[in-house]
Design a protein around this motif. Structure first.
Motif, PDB file in Angstrom:
ATOM      1  N   SER A   5       3.452  -2.161  -4.859  1.00 46.05           N
ATOM      2  CA  SER A   5       3.863  -2.098  -6.757  1.00 46.05           C
ATOM      3  C   SER A   5       3.717  -1.065  -7.640  1.00 46.05           C
ATOM      4  O   SER A   5       1.917  -1.281  -7.579  1.00 46.05           O
ATOM      5  N   GLN A   6       4.702  -0.670  -8.369  1.00 44.27           N
ATOM      6  CA  GLN A   6       4.633   0.077  -9.289  1.00 44.27           C
ATOM      7  C   GLN A   6       4.742  -0.443 -10.165  1.00 44.27           C
ATOM      8  O   GLN A   6       6.141  -0.627 -10.511  1.00 44.27           O
ATOM      9  N   HIS A   7       4.042  -0.391 -11.674  1.00 42.70           N
ATOM     10  CA  HIS A   7       4.820  -1.994 -12.750  1.00 42.70           C
ATOM     11  C   HIS A   7       5.075  -0.747 -13.974  1.00 42.70           C
ATOM     12  O   HIS A   7       6.240  -1.538 -14.473  1.00 42.70           O
ATOM     13  N   ASN A   8       4.652   0.224 -13.881  1.00 48.09           N
ATOM     14  CA  ASN A   8       4.948   1.146 -15.158  1.00 48.09           C
ATOM     15  C   ASN A   8       6.025   1.595 -14.616  1.00 48.09           C
ATOM     16  O   ASN A   8       6.416   2.916 -13.650  1.00 48.09           O
ATOM     17  N   HIS A   9       7.553   1.487 -15.232  1.00 45.32           N
ATOM     18  CA  HIS A   9       9.133   2.749 -14.719  1.00 45.32           C
ATOM     19  C   HIS A   9       8.605   4.391 -15.364  1.00 45.32           C
ATOM     20  O   HIS A   9       9.516   5.310 -14.658  1.00 45.32           O
ATOM     21  N   HIS A  10       8.397   3.859 -17.113  1.00 46.21           N
ATOM     22  CA  HIS A  10       8.715   5.361 -17.356  1.00 46.21           C
ATOM     23  C   HIS A  10       7.583   5.649 -18.264  1.00 46.21           C
ATOM     24  O   HIS A  10       7.307   4.238 -19.380  1.00 46.21           O
ATOM     25  N   ASP A  85       1.747  17.673 -16.742  1.00 40.95           N
ATOM     26  CA  ASP A  85       1.748  16.643 -15.375  1.00 40.95           C
ATOM     27  C   ASP A  85       3.057  15.652 -16.145  1.00 40.95           C
ATOM     28  O   ASP A  85       3.063  14.774 -14.965  1.00 40.95           O
ATOM     29  N   THR A  86       4.158  16.825 -17.000  1.00 46.50           N
ATOM     30  CA  THR A  86       5.083  14.933 -16.677  1.00 46.50           C
ATOM     31  C   THR A  86       5.885  15.560 -14.915  1.00 46.50           C
ATOM     32  O   THR A  86       6.094  17.067 -14.432  1.00 46.50           O
ATOM     33  N   ALA A  87       5.751  14.837 -14.819  1.00 47.00           N
ATOM     34  CA  ALA A  87       5.793  14.378 -13.467  1.00 47.00           C
ATOM     35  C   ALA A  87       6.489  12.949 -12.808  1.00 47.00           C
ATOM     36  O   ALA A  87       6.634  12.041 -13.543  1.00 47.00           O
ATOM     37  N   GLU A  88       6.845  12.865 -11.636  1.00 48.36           N
ATOM     38  CA  GLU A  88       7.196  11.321 -11.139  1.00 48.36           C
ATOM     39  C   GLU A  88       6.167  10.853 -10.336  1.00 48.36           C
ATOM     40  O   GLU A  88       6.350  11.943  -9.023  1.00 48.36           O
ATOM     41  N   TYR A  89       5.687  10.130  -9.625  1.00 53.93           N
ATOM     42  CA  TYR A  89       4.374  10.017  -9.382  1.00 53.93           C
ATOM     43  C   TYR A  89       4.551   8.427  -8.784  1.00 53.93           C
ATOM     44  O   TYR A  89       5.175   6.957  -9.131  1.00 53.93           O
ATOM     45  N   PHE A  90       4.023   9.090  -7.254  1.00 54.16           N
ATOM     46  CA  PHE A  90       4.728   7.498  -6.378  1.00 54.16           C
ATOM     47  C   PHE A  90       2.921   7.082  -5.677  1.00 54.16           C
ATOM     48  O   PHE A  90       2.632   7.943  -4.992  1.00 54.16           O
ATOM     49  N   CYS A  91       2.896   6.376  -5.478  1.00 56.61           N
ATOM     50  CA  CYS A  91       1.376   5.006  -5.011  1.00 56.61           C
ATOM     51  C   CYS A  91       1.876   4.662  -3.650  1.00 56.61           C
ATOM     52  O   CYS A  91       3.760   4.778  -3.230  1.00 56.61           O
ATOM     53  N   ALA A  92       1.148   5.035  -2.679  1.00 61.78           N
ATOM     54  CA  ALA A  92       1.636   4.899  -1.136  1.00 61.78           C
ATOM     55  C   ALA A  92       0.917   4.313  -0.419  1.00 61.78           C
ATOM     56  O   ALA A  92      -0.050   4.796  -0.623  1.00 61.78           O
ATOM     57  N   GLY A 101       0.158   2.877  15.006  1.00 61.58           N
ATOM     58  CA  GLY A 101       0.871   1.895  15.447  1.00 61.58           C
ATOM     59  C   GLY A 101       1.054   2.240  13.666  1.00 61.58           C
ATOM     60  O   GLY A 101       2.322   1.712  13.270  1.00 61.58           O
ATOM     61  N   ASN A 102       0.503   2.300  12.511  1.00 58.08           N
ATOM     62  CA  ASN A 102       0.798   2.248  11.420  1.00 58.08           C
ATOM     63  C   ASN A 102       0.834   3.266  10.569  1.00 58.08           C
ATOM     64  O   ASN A 102      -0.120   3.014   9.111  1.00 58.08           O
ATOM     65  N   GLU A 103       1.223   4.677  11.372  1.00 55.61           N
ATOM     66  CA  GLU A 103       0.742   5.707  10.527  1.00 55.61           C
ATOM     67  C   GLU A 103       2.484   5.733   9.100  1.00 55.61           C
ATOM     68  O   GLU A 103       1.989   6.717   8.609  1.00 55.61           O
ATOM     69  N   LYS A 104       3.193   5.090   9.190  1.00 54.83           N
ATOM     70  CA  LYS A 104       4.352   5.467   8.418  1.00 54.83           C
ATOM     71  C   LYS A 104       3.886   4.787   7.194  1.00 54.83           C
ATOM     72  O   LYS A 104       3.487   3.921   6.981  1.00 54.83           O
ATOM     73  N   LEU A 105       4.455   5.699   6.555  1.00 51.44           N
ATOM     74  CA  LEU A 105       3.888   5.256   5.028  1.00 51.44           C
ATOM     75  C   LEU A 105       5.250   4.423   3.629  1.00 51.44           C
ATOM     76  O   LEU A 105       6.024   4.677   4.236  1.00 51.44           O
ATOM     77  N   THR A 106       3.985   3.643   3.125  1.00 52.38           N
ATOM     78  CA  THR A 106       5.191   2.677   2.254  1.00 52.38           C
ATOM     79  C   THR A 106       4.951   2.797   0.926  1.00 52.38           C
ATOM     80  O   THR A 106       3.566   2.974   0.519  1.00 52.38           O
ATOM     81  N   PHE A 107       5.812   3.357  -0.063  1.00 53.18           N
ATOM     82  CA  PHE A 107       5.797   4.415  -1.106  1.00 53.18           C
ATOM     83  C   PHE A 107       6.175   3.266  -2.092  1.00 53.18           C
ATOM     84  O   PHE A 107       7.306   2.025  -2.012  1.00 53.18           O
ATOM     85  N   GLY A 108       5.977   2.751  -3.331  1.00 51.52           N
ATOM     86  CA  GLY A 108       6.160   2.292  -4.831  1.00 51.52           C
ATOM     87  C   GLY A 108       7.497   2.419  -5.059  1.00 51.52           C
ATOM     88  O   GLY A 108       7.999   4.617  -4.469  1.00 51.52           O
ATOM     89  N   THR A 109       8.117   2.007  -5.305  1.00 49.74           N
ATOM     90  CA  THR A 109       8.672   3.026  -6.475  1.00 49.74           C
ATOM     91  C   THR A 109       9.113   4.320  -7.713  1.00 49.74           C
ATOM     92  O   THR A 109       9.936   4.464  -7.947  1.00 49.74           O
ATOM     93  N   GLY A 110       7.666   4.462  -7.818  1.00 53.64           N
ATOM     94  CA  GLY A 110       7.607   5.264  -8.543  1.00 53.64           C
ATOM     95  C   GLY A 110       7.025   5.029 -10.256  1.00 53.64           C
ATOM     96  O   GLY A 110       7.781   3.952 -10.847  1.00 53.64           O
TER      97      GLY A 110
END
Lengths: 117, 113
Positions: A5-10, A85-92, A101-110
């Motif tokens: 969860s990334q609560h800050n959208h913008h 630093d203007t950009a989109e930031y994603f937590c994963a 077997g758990n190598e896949k990354l799950t990303f937040g919405t950014g």
């Protein structure tokens, strides 16, 4: 299932302001944590990562993030932002340790970060 | 090559058509991932290859989606009977060690009309 969860959208900040972007995850086990950044017109690239050890992780361009296990958080910080630093930031997150077997990354919405000169 | 290469960069197709999206990973990277990113969302996992085999295809939304990596290098994502909801940016990434730093390509923007 794991989630992020990334609560800050913008977020809009002026240059030299301090930055903190929130990231909370849900995962039942050892985790690896990442922040990825996408600058305008460019591809996603790794900013920093946490696998184990010191929970305060330093990345490129003066960014850092702190893993707080009790809060399931991995917030991104920078003491003084720049216009570049203007950009989109994603937590994963993915499974860490020997969780093969758990190598896949799950990303937040950014979080879209806009820095005003 | 220097980075992950994806072709085409843009693909416009009509509903019901078949499309193939290509990914050329960084040389020597054994792990290859496909993600899909819709507007305003983060990348969503589709499938992960370790070598030639699909180690995890749990993210493929349905049987219209299929991916191959026959020689353990280049991968192709194939979408049959495309639907308008398939419109998205399709991202490919590779890594030298599974689960660690991913190197992403610039993506293929798929538009289904």
């Amino acid at each position: 299932a794991q989630s992020v969860s990334q609560h800050n959208h913008h977020v809009i900040l002026s240059e030299a302001a301090s930055l903190e972007l929130g990231c909370n995850y849900s995962y039942g086990g050892t985790v690896n944590l990442f922040w990825y950044v996408q600058y305008p017109g460019q591809h996603l690239q790794l900013l920093l990562k946490y696998f184990s050890g010191d929970p305060l992780v330093k990345g490129i361009k003066g960014f850092e993030a702190e893993f707080i296990k009790s809060k399931f958080s991995f917030n991104l910080r920078k003491p003084s932002v720049q216009w570049s630093d203007t950009a989109e930031y994603f937590c994963a997150v993915n499974g860490g340790g020997t969780n093969f077997g758990n190598e896949k990354l799950t990303f937040g919405t950014g979080t879209r970060l806009t820095i005003i000169p | 090559g220097a980075g992950v290469s994806q072709t085409p960069s843009n693909k416009v197709t009509e509903k019901g058509k078949y499309v193939e999206l290509r990914c050329d990973p960084i040389s020597g990277h054994t792990a290859l991932y496909w993600y899909r990113q819709s507007l305003g969302q983060g990348p969503e996992f589709l499938i992960y290859f370790q070598g030639t085999g699909a180690a995890d295809d749990s993210g493929l939304p349905n049987d219209r989606f299929f991916a191959v990596r026959p020689e353990g290098s280049v991968s192709t994502l194939k979408i049959q009977r495309t639907e308008r909801g398939d419109s998205a940016m399709y991202l490919c990434a590779s890594s030298a060690t599974p689960g660690e730093k991913l190197f992403f390509g610039s993506g293929t923007q798929l538009s289904v009309l």
